[in-house]
Scaffold this motif. Sequence first.
Motif, PDB file in Angstrom:
ATOM      1  N   ASN A 144       0.869  -1.179   0.000  1.00 49.40           N
ATOM      2  CA  ASN A 144       0.000   0.000   0.000  1.00 49.40           C
ATOM      3  C   ASN A 144       0.906   1.230   0.000  1.00 49.40           C
ATOM      4  O   ASN A 144       1.744   1.383   0.880  1.00 49.40           O
ATOM      5  N   PRO A 145       0.745   2.112  -0.990  1.00 47.86           N
ATOM      6  CA  PRO A 145       1.639   3.267  -1.089  1.00 47.86           C
ATOM      7  C   PRO A 145       1.387   4.326  -0.019  1.00 47.86           C
ATOM      8  O   PRO A 145       2.168   5.256   0.121  1.00 47.86           O
ATOM      9  N   LEU A 146       0.322   4.175   0.755  1.00 48.87           N
ATOM     10  CA  LEU A 146      -0.001   5.155   1.792  1.00 48.87           C
ATOM     11  C   LEU A 146       0.285   4.640   3.195  1.00 48.87           C
ATOM     12  O   LEU A 146       0.559   5.421   4.101  1.00 48.87           O
ATOM     13  N   VAL A 147       0.187   3.336   3.375  1.00 45.32           N
ATOM     14  CA  VAL A 147       0.456   2.700   4.673  1.00 45.32           C
ATOM     15  C   VAL A 147       1.366   1.508   4.373  1.00 45.32           C
ATOM     16  O   VAL A 147       0.891   0.420   4.045  1.00 45.32           O
ATOM     17  N   SER A 148       2.659   1.726   4.469  1.00 43.75           N
ATOM     18  CA  SER A 148       3.635   0.764   3.944  1.00 43.75           C
ATOM     19  C   SER A 148       3.646  -0.602   4.634  1.00 43.75           C
ATOM     20  O   SER A 148       4.201  -1.547   4.093  1.00 43.75           O
ATOM     21  N   VAL A 149       3.017  -0.724   5.790  1.00 45.53           N
ATOM     22  CA  VAL A 149       2.992  -2.032   6.450  1.00 45.53           C
ATOM     23  C   VAL A 149       1.858  -2.914   5.924  1.00 45.53           C
ATOM     24  O   VAL A 149       1.766  -4.085   6.278  1.00 45.53           O
ATOM     25  N   ILE A 150       1.011  -2.351   5.075  1.00 46.53           N
ATOM     26  CA  ILE A 150      -0.125  -3.097   4.528  1.00 46.53           C
ATOM     27  C   ILE A 150       0.179  -3.523   3.096  1.00 46.53           C
ATOM     28  O   ILE A 150       0.652  -2.727   2.293  1.00 46.53           O
ATOM     29  N   TRP A 151      -0.118  -4.768   2.805  1.00 44.76           N
ATOM     30  CA  TRP A 151      -0.011  -5.302   1.445  1.00 44.76           C
ATOM     31  C   TRP A 151      -1.404  -5.706   0.997  1.00 44.76           C
ATOM     32  O   TRP A 151      -2.174  -6.278   1.774  1.00 44.76           O
ATOM     33  N   PHE A 152      -1.723  -5.408  -0.251  1.00 45.18           N
ATOM     34  CA  PHE A 152      -3.004  -5.805  -0.841  1.00 45.18           C
ATOM     35  C   PHE A 152      -2.744  -6.619  -2.087  1.00 45.18           C
ATOM     36  O   PHE A 152      -1.699  -6.493  -2.722  1.00 45.18           O
TER      37      PHE A 152
END
Length: 183
Positions: A144-152
Motif C-alpha cells: 500500500n503506497p499510503l500505509v507501507s505495512v499493509i499489502w493488498f
Amino acid sequence: MAMCAERMVSEFAAADERAGKLRGGLSAEQLNWQPADGGWSVGQCLEHLCITNEVYLSAIAGAFKGKSKKRVEEITPGWFGRWFIKSFAEPSASQKKVPAPKKIVPGSRVEASVLERFLSSNSATREVIDRAREYDVNQIRFRNPLVSVIWFTVGTGLMIISGHERRHLLQAERVRGSEGFPG
C-alpha cells in the motif's frame, strides 16, 4: 464481494460521466467553494481522486514485474481487503471520517483542468485493468503506497480505487447540492 474486470471498467466509465456532470458549467469560484464544515470543494474531491489514483496505479503496475501470466475470472478480496474497502473506500452512512494521508491531500485551490486530469487518471486505471486481466490479481500483491505495512492483492487495490471514487464523487455531489453553494 467478487467483481469481474468488465464490471470494473464500466464503473470507471460511470465515474467519468458523474465527474463530467459535477464539473460541467462550474465557475472557478464554484469549483473551489467549500462547505462551512470545512469539507472539500468539488474540485478538491476530484483532485484527491486524481492523486490517489496516480499513487495506487504506480504501485499496482509495478507488482506485475516478473510475475507469470494466469487469468482469473473474478476479483475476490480476502477478509482484510473486504474490511478495508467497506471501512475506508466505499461510501457508507456508518463510515468513519478519517483524515486523508498527507501524500493525497488536495491543494487549497484547484485548477479548472481537474476534470481532464481525472478523466486521464481513469483512462490509466482502465489500462491497468486491461493489463491485469492476464494475471492472477487475487495472488499478486503490492505494498500500500499510503500505509507501507499493509499489502493488498492487485484485485483488492483496483476495488479500493473504484470504491474510493464512488465515495468522493458522492461527497462532491453533496457539496454541489448543499445549502450556500454559489449560484
